[in-house]
Write a protein that holds these residues in place. Structure first.
Motif, PDB file in Angstrom:
ATOM      1  N   SER A 175       1.064  -0.846  -0.068  1.00 33.69           N
ATOM      2  CA  SER A 175       0.024  -0.325  -0.146  1.00 33.69           C
ATOM      3  C   SER A 175       1.261   1.507   0.435  1.00 33.69           C
ATOM      4  O   SER A 175       0.801   2.037  -0.639  1.00 33.69           O
ATOM      5  N   GLN A 176       1.860   1.034   0.929  1.00 33.86           N
ATOM      6  CA  GLN A 176       3.101   2.485   0.902  1.00 33.86           C
ATOM      7  C   GLN A 176       3.269   2.577  -0.344  1.00 33.86           C
ATOM      8  O   GLN A 176       3.866   3.554  -0.744  1.00 33.86           O
ATOM      9  N   ILE A 178       2.236   1.416  -3.309  1.00 31.60           N
ATOM     10  CA  ILE A 178       1.254   2.179  -4.055  1.00 31.60           C
ATOM     11  C   ILE A 178       0.626   3.494  -4.343  1.00 31.60           C
ATOM     12  O   ILE A 178       0.498   3.889  -5.311  1.00 31.60           O
ATOM     13  N   THR A 179       0.934   3.981  -3.039  1.00 30.20           N
ATOM     14  CA  THR A 179       0.656   5.353  -2.460  1.00 30.20           C
ATOM     15  C   THR A 179       1.730   6.129  -3.379  1.00 30.20           C
ATOM     16  O   THR A 179       1.564   7.384  -3.465  1.00 30.20           O
ATOM     17  N   GLU A 180       2.881   5.436  -2.703  1.00 24.97           N
ATOM     18  CA  GLU A 180       4.382   6.873  -3.590  1.00 24.97           C
ATOM     19  C   GLU A 180       3.990   6.562  -5.107  1.00 24.97           C
ATOM     20  O   GLU A 180       4.525   7.903  -5.587  1.00 24.97           O
ATOM     21  N   LEU A 181       3.633   5.860  -5.353  1.00 24.44           N
ATOM     22  CA  LEU A 181       3.320   5.189  -6.839  1.00 24.44           C
ATOM     23  C   LEU A 181       1.963   6.272  -7.329  1.00 24.44           C
ATOM     24  O   LEU A 181       2.624   7.101  -8.739  1.00 24.44           O
ATOM     25  N   GLU A 182       1.006   6.421  -6.369  1.00 27.66           N
ATOM     26  CA  GLU A 182       0.574   7.759  -7.164  1.00 27.66           C
ATOM     27  C   GLU A 182       0.450   8.449  -7.133  1.00 27.66           C
ATOM     28  O   GLU A 182      -0.090   9.330  -8.165  1.00 27.66           O
ATOM     29  N   ALA A 183       1.105   8.967  -5.769  1.00 29.17           N
ATOM     30  CA  ALA A 183       2.110  10.326  -5.649  1.00 29.17           C
ATOM     31  C   ALA A 183       2.685  10.856  -7.155  1.00 29.17           C
ATOM     32  O   ALA A 183       3.213  11.697  -7.381  1.00 29.17           O
ATOM     33  N   GLU A 184       3.677   9.745  -7.461  1.00 30.59           N
ATOM     34  CA  GLU A 184       4.620  10.416  -8.378  1.00 30.59           C
ATOM     35  C   GLU A 184       4.417  10.069  -9.936  1.00 30.59           C
ATOM     36  O   GLU A 184       4.560  11.004 -10.868  1.00 30.59           O
ATOM     37  N   LYS A 185       3.204   8.808  -9.814  1.00 33.14           N
ATOM     38  CA  LYS A 185       2.460   9.099 -11.111  1.00 33.14           C
ATOM     39  C   LYS A 185       0.983  10.773 -11.169  1.00 33.14           C
ATOM     40  O   LYS A 185       1.574  11.486 -11.892  1.00 33.14           O
ATOM     41  N   ARG A 186       0.837  10.735  -9.682  1.00 37.14           N
ATOM     42  CA  ARG A 186       0.299  12.548 -10.185  1.00 37.14           C
ATOM     43  C   ARG A 186       1.299  13.735 -10.506  1.00 37.14           C
ATOM     44  O   ARG A 186       1.350  14.261 -11.008  1.00 37.14           O
ATOM     45  N   ASN A 187       2.470  13.205  -9.975  1.00 36.55           N
ATOM     46  CA  ASN A 187       3.566  14.072  -9.515  1.00 36.55           C
ATOM     47  C   ASN A 187       4.179  14.199 -11.343  1.00 36.55           C
ATOM     48  O   ASN A 187       4.305  15.400 -11.843  1.00 36.55           O
TER      49      ASN A 187
END
Length: 559
Positions: A175-176, A178-187
């Motif tokens: 989950s962590q 995925i959360t980091e990847l989601e943040a990176e994806k948004r960035n």
């Protein structure tokens, strides 16, 4: 004896003995048969127990914990009449249960948040009542672990319900990530949008070509060159901006840039909004993803119509200025950015005694210096090569007007002015100032003689320049008024100098009025001589005279 008895019995009833023998062998056969069957059953039970232990160890070694609701077997007379709850060892460790594997499902629910408990109870009810599977994520309230719970019903081949199992998987790390990847994806999405905004707001068309020279990326300004065409239509049909000749403005240029792997530019003319305009088109190649074999190009189209008009007007003005310079008496020459002679006037040729035929060949500055050296028209220097190198370097270092003097061996002095040319190179202006310098030397010599004469006369003399400040004084003046020479070196005005004489007129009733009278008499064009009565001596005669350069000479003489 016994043997004989047995023989007698056999012969007395032989059928009975045959029957007993047969019974014995039948019993022996069944004994072996049951013994073999017993061994097979024992072997089967051994493998069943081993498989059961293997499955148990497999479940025990699983990284996922589980909780099972085990139901009684409806097909047999199962001694278990109630549902048995079983908590795995891994689940007990994962949730840090105080009772370990003996924990009930209610104890497990206590580790979740209130809303999640209600949601989870609904899942369990649906699973146990209707066999509805579920899969959802939950957060533990004690250690912030994130668990994925999966509920599933296990049935036998005969349809008998064995158990309902809930698997618990710790997905905190996943989950962590995925959360980091989601943040990176948004960035990345944010950066992509920013780059799109950047490209679309560039005030001129830009595009990108693939290795086959087809355009596959464009900005909004590129689309403006096509009426009623969408971005998709332009890219699908590989539409190119056309020049006034009906040819692509940059495809051939892109091919050349792609071939030599260097940025290429050219000027093109395009009809835009019914107006003929001048553009500079650029194609710049680059390696895709650091691949040495795959080369794309980036292109841009910049409107230089105003710059082109400016250059044309500048050329017209430049030619007009050169025409004026050619008619002036001062020697002028222009050496371009390649240090070649681009322009000269007649005075330049006459000053340096150069033939027009040679000058029309546009010699470079190095050859110009060489021929002047042959004619002994350059200053004498100990190292000519160093002098020549320094002169050539000035083409790159002079950024503002520079003036110097050239003292030639023939006693000529040439005033040289070098000015950076707007189009590169230097503009040279030469003026023979030998006569001016000779006149100035004579004037300075005469002035020196005059000052020497004034220094050696007995009368006190001061001279005020046309700007009203002290220009000259002699030693007799310092002695007469007992002044410190440092005060006079500050170039005081007439009023300030008279103020220094105040100590000699302490008996005057109104010094201010006396001072003004002295200044008025000195400055008057009519009054030439007047008398001052000092405190220490009888009288001082003052005489003023206006000189031809606007200065005033004042002479003081004791009577």
């Amino acid at each position: 004896m016994s043997r004989e008895l047995l023989m007698d019995m056999f012969y007395a009833a032989p059928e009975l003995w045959y029957f007993l023998t047969l019974i014995f062998f039948i019993l022996l056969f069944f004994a072996f048969f049951y013994w073999y069957h017993f061994l097979k059953m024992k072997q089967k039970n051994y493998f069943l127990n081993r498989d059961r232990e293997r499955y148990a160890e497999t479940l025990y070694a699983s990284k996922d914990g589980y909780f099972a609701f085990i139901y009684p077997d409806e097909k047999i007379d199962d001694p278990r009449k109630n549902i048995v709850e079983h908590c795995s060892h891994r689940l007990a460790v994962m949730m840090n249960l105080p009772d370990g594997t003996k924990s009930g499902f209610d104890e497990i629910l206590k580790n979740f948040y209130k809303d999640d408990i209600k949601k989870l109870q609904k899942y369990i009810d649906l699973l146990r009542e209707d066999g509805v599977s579920f899969d959802d994520d939950f957060l533990l309230k004690n250690n912030s672990k994130r668990l994925r719970l999966s509920g599933v019903r296990i049935n036998g081949i005969d349809g008998n319900i064995y158990c309902d199992m809930i698997w618990f998987r710790d997905i905190s790390l996943e989950s962590q990530i995925i959360t980091e990847l989601e943040a990176e994806k948004r960035n990345w999405f944010r950066q992509i949008i920013q780059l799109e905004d950047l490209i679309n707001n560039i005030p001129y068309p830009v595009w990108m070509r693939d290795d086959k020279l087809n355009i596959f990326q464009i900005n909004k300004k590129y689309i403006e060159f096509f009426e009623n065409k969408s971005r998709e239509d332009i890219l699908l049909n590989h539409l190119e901006i056309m020049s006034v000749n009906g040819e692509s403005i940059s495809k051939n240029l892109a091919f050349l840039a792609h071939s030599v792997n260097k940025t290429k530019k050219q000027t093109v003319h395009i009809i835009k909004n019914g107006e003929r305009r001048v553009f500079e088109v650029i194609e710049s190649p680059f390696h895709v993803e650091d691949s040495l074999d795959k080369i794309f190009t980036v292109g841009a189209l910049i409107d230089i119509t105003e710059l082109d008009d400016f250059k044309r007007n500048l050329k017209i003005h430049q030619n007009a200025h050169l025409e004026i310079m050619g008619k002036l008496g001062t020697a002028f020459a222009v050496f371009d950015q390649n240090q070649k002679l681009a322009f000269y006037n007649k005075a330049f040729a006459l000053l340096w005694k150069l033939e027009d035929v040679w000058l029309e060949q546009q010699p470079n500055y190095s050859a110009f210096l060489d021929i002047l050296r042959e004619k002994r028209l350059l200053p004498e220097v100990p190292d000519y090569l160093a002098f020549k190198t320094g002169e050539q370097k000035d083409f790159n270092t002079i950024i503002e007007t520079k003036e110097d003097m050239l003292h030639l061996p023939n006693e000529q002095t040439i005033r040289r002015v070098r000015i950076p040319h707007p189009m590169g190179g230097l503009v040279f202006a030469y003026e023979d100032v030998s006569d001016k310098l000779a006149t100035r030397r004579a004037y300075n010599s005469l002035l020196s003689v005059q000052k020497e004469m004034l220094e050696n006369i007995f009368d006190a003399v001061v001279i005020f320049a046309a700007d009203g400040h002290l220009d000259f004084y002699n030693t007799a003046y310092l002695k007469l008024w007992m002044l410190n020479e440092d005060v006079l070196k500050t170039d005081p005005s007439l009023s300030e100098l008279i103020e220094l004489q105040h100590k000699f007129f302490t008996k005057a009733e109104d010094w201010k009025s006396l001072k003004n009278d002295i200044i008025n008499h000195i400055s008057s064009f009519t009054t030439k001589t007047f008398i001052l009565n000092r405190d220490d001596i009888d009288q001082v005669e003052v005489m003023s005279q206006n000189l031809s350069d606007g200065s005033i000479m004042i002479t003081y003489k004791k009577l």
